[in-house]
Motif scaffolding. Structure first.
Motif, PDB file in Angstrom:
ATOM      1  N   UNK A  15       1.972  14.235   5.557  1.00 46.44           N
ATOM      2  CA  UNK A  15       0.882  15.110   5.134  1.00 46.44           C
ATOM      3  C   UNK A  15       1.353  16.079   4.065  1.00 46.44           C
ATOM      4  N   UNK A  16       2.655  16.437   4.122  1.00 40.89           N
ATOM      5  CA  UNK A  16       3.196  17.428   3.188  1.00 40.89           C
ATOM      6  C   UNK A  16       3.445  16.834   1.798  1.00 40.89           C
ATOM      7  N   UNK A  17       4.148  15.680   1.742  1.00 37.54           N
ATOM      8  CA  UNK A  17       4.494  15.157   0.414  1.00 37.54           C
ATOM      9  C   UNK A  17       3.357  14.373  -0.248  1.00 37.54           C
ATOM     10  N   UNK A  18       2.420  13.880   0.548  1.00 35.31           N
ATOM     11  CA  UNK A  18       1.314  13.116  -0.024  1.00 35.31           C
ATOM     12  C   UNK A  18       0.068  13.973  -0.225  1.00 35.31           C
ATOM     13  N   UNK A  19      -0.010  15.048   0.549  1.00 34.67           N
ATOM     14  CA  UNK A  19      -1.207  15.876   0.475  1.00 34.67           C
ATOM     15  C   UNK A  19      -2.228  15.418   1.504  1.00 34.67           C
ATOM     16  N   UNK A  20      -3.011  16.365   2.003  1.00 35.38           N
ATOM     17  CA  UNK A  20      -3.931  16.065   3.112  1.00 35.38           C
ATOM     18  C   UNK A  20      -4.915  14.956   2.756  1.00 35.38           C
ATOM     19  N   UNK A  21      -5.540  15.059   1.577  1.00 32.92           N
ATOM     20  CA  UNK A  21      -6.574  14.091   1.208  1.00 32.92           C
ATOM     21  C   UNK A  21      -6.014  12.681   1.089  1.00 32.92           C
ATOM     22  N   UNK A  73       0.838  -1.206   0.000  1.00 38.50           N
ATOM     23  CA  UNK A  73       0.000   0.000   0.000  1.00 38.50           C
ATOM     24  C   UNK A  73       0.868   1.248   0.000  1.00 38.50           C
ATOM     25  N   UNK A  74       1.882   1.249   0.841  1.00 35.76           N
ATOM     26  CA  UNK A  74       2.782   2.409   0.952  1.00 35.76           C
ATOM     27  C   UNK A  74       3.520   2.667  -0.364  1.00 35.76           C
ATOM     28  N   UNK A  75       4.066   1.610  -0.952  1.00 41.34           N
ATOM     29  CA  UNK A  75       4.803   1.755  -2.215  1.00 41.34           C
ATOM     30  C   UNK A  75       3.871   2.251  -3.323  1.00 41.34           C
ATOM     31  N   UNK A  76       2.646   1.735  -3.339  1.00 46.18           N
ATOM     32  CA  UNK A  76       1.687   2.158  -4.369  1.00 46.18           C
ATOM     33  C   UNK A  76       1.391   3.652  -4.263  1.00 46.18           C
ATOM     34  N   UNK A  92      11.175   6.121  -2.782  1.00 42.98           N
ATOM     35  CA  UNK A  92      10.932   4.992  -1.889  1.00 42.98           C
ATOM     36  C   UNK A  92      11.586   5.193  -0.528  1.00 42.98           C
ATOM     37  N   UNK A  93      12.621   6.006  -0.478  1.00 42.61           N
ATOM     38  CA  UNK A  93      13.342   6.239   0.779  1.00 42.61           C
ATOM     39  C   UNK A  93      12.649   7.260   1.671  1.00 42.61           C
ATOM     40  N   UNK A  94      11.726   8.020   1.103  1.00 43.63           N
ATOM     41  CA  UNK A  94      11.048   9.066   1.874  1.00 43.63           C
ATOM     42  C   UNK A  94       9.859   8.501   2.635  1.00 43.63           C
ATOM     43  N   UNK A  95       9.622   9.068   3.788  1.00 43.31           N
ATOM     44  CA  UNK A  95       8.456   8.672   4.580  1.00 43.31           C
ATOM     45  C   UNK A  95       7.233   9.442   4.088  1.00 43.31           C
TER      46      UNK A  95
END
Length: 317
Positions: free
Chosen positions: A148-154, A130-133, A142-145
């Motif tokens: 909320x900032x890099x993925x966006x709130x939604x 799920x995380x990789x997807x 892949x090395x980044x966690x």
């Protein structure tokens, strides 16, 4: 005379030197590169995992039908037996589905598979997939966690929600599958493997007994559908990241949430109502079959009596 004849014979068979051609040997196929070898092997694995899942799928209707029959006929022991078998197959199916998902064409590369398969438990592999997807979907390293900032709130909210669903609904299935596979169909134990000190180590796990009590035909069916939807969501993000729109994801997320709500609504009362309805239908069907059987018997008796009366010219009383 004979020598001359033989010489002529030989010369007639032989052809001129220029007529003889050395047969061309077929060219050796070009050596595959390491990338091509890997691609060929992955394609083979994909087919093998797909066949495994297909065979598991073919077994499901038989156990499902047996469980439905046990419930309808009020066979309590058989209901427990087939509920455990269906639970076992759900756990098997969840693992098979994960393998197929990881090896879907274009879904994950070798470095991403390594991240997933490094995890030991099935639920953690689902978490990682799920995380990789999501990282592929949002083009995050892949090395980044994920934050909320890099993925966006939604999407960060949806990611955590789906992660919770895996923990709440997939992880317990894997646990129960292991207990069922070890023959603990009535009494699951806490310390049944490893670190054995003495017989006092064997203690019944009350939490697992509660899980057993909550597992029934309706919950298992709902979990099958839930995992299918989660698989589709992960697959779409991994394979079609370039064209997969937020609206598309929101649509499938709504379906998943609806299935989660269905699962949460299945309580003891709802399952009792389902059983009562199934058993009432079984009784009506049994009564109908009995009535038809009796009608056939009565008809056969009547026809037999009429034949006897005709043969012996008897007069009915």
């Amino acid at each position: 005379m004979e020598v001359g004849f033989m010489l002529k014979r030989i010369f007639s068979i032989l052809k001129k030197e220029e007529d003889f051609k050395i047969p061309e040997l077929p060219e050796s196929p070009p050596e595959l590169s390491d990338e091509e070898k890997l691609e060929k092997h992955i394609k083979k694995l994909s087919g093998q995992f797909s066949l495994n899942l297909e065979l598991v799928n073919k077994s499901l209707p038989h156990i499902k039908q047996s469980l439905q029959n046990a419930i309808a006929s009020s066979s309590k022991d058989e209901e427990v037996t087939y509920t455990r078998l269906y639970t076992l197959l759900l756990g098997v199916w969840i693992e098979c589905r994960l393998h197929k998902l990881i090896y879907e064409k274009g879904a994950f590369d070798e470095s991403e598979r390594k991240l997933i398969y490094t995890e030991k438990s099935i639920e953690n592999r689902w978490y990682r997939a799920l995380e990789v997807a999501f990282k592929k979907y949002r083009k995050i390293s892949l090395d980044d966690e994920l934050t909320n900032q890099n993925l966006g709130f939604t999407h960060f909210t949806i990611f955590n929600e789906m992660k919770n669903w895996i923990g709440e609904y997939i992880a317990p299935v894997a646990t129960l599958r292991n207990k069922v596979a070890h023959g603990q169909w009535k009494f699951p134990f806490s310390n049944d493997t490893g670190n054995w000190l003495d017989s006092y180590n064997f203690k019944v796990n009350q939490d697992l007994i509660s899980l057993y009590a909550k597992e029934n035909y309706l919950t298992i069916e709902c979990k099958f559908e839930l995992v299918k939807l989660i698989s589709v969501a992960i697959n779409n993000m991994a394979v079609d990241a370039g064209k997969y729109e937020t609206a598309d994801f929101d649509g499938i997320q709504i379906k998943i949430q609806a299935k989660v709500d269905d699962l949460k609504s299945i309580d003891k009362a709802k399952y009792s109502n389902y059983k009562s309805h199934a058993q009432e239908g079984f009784k009506k069907k049994a009564a109908s079959l009995k009535a038809k059987e009796q009608a056939l018997i009565d008809k056969a008796k009547k026809e037999a009596r009429e034949e006897i009366e005709k043969s012996f010219i008897l007069t009915p009383r």
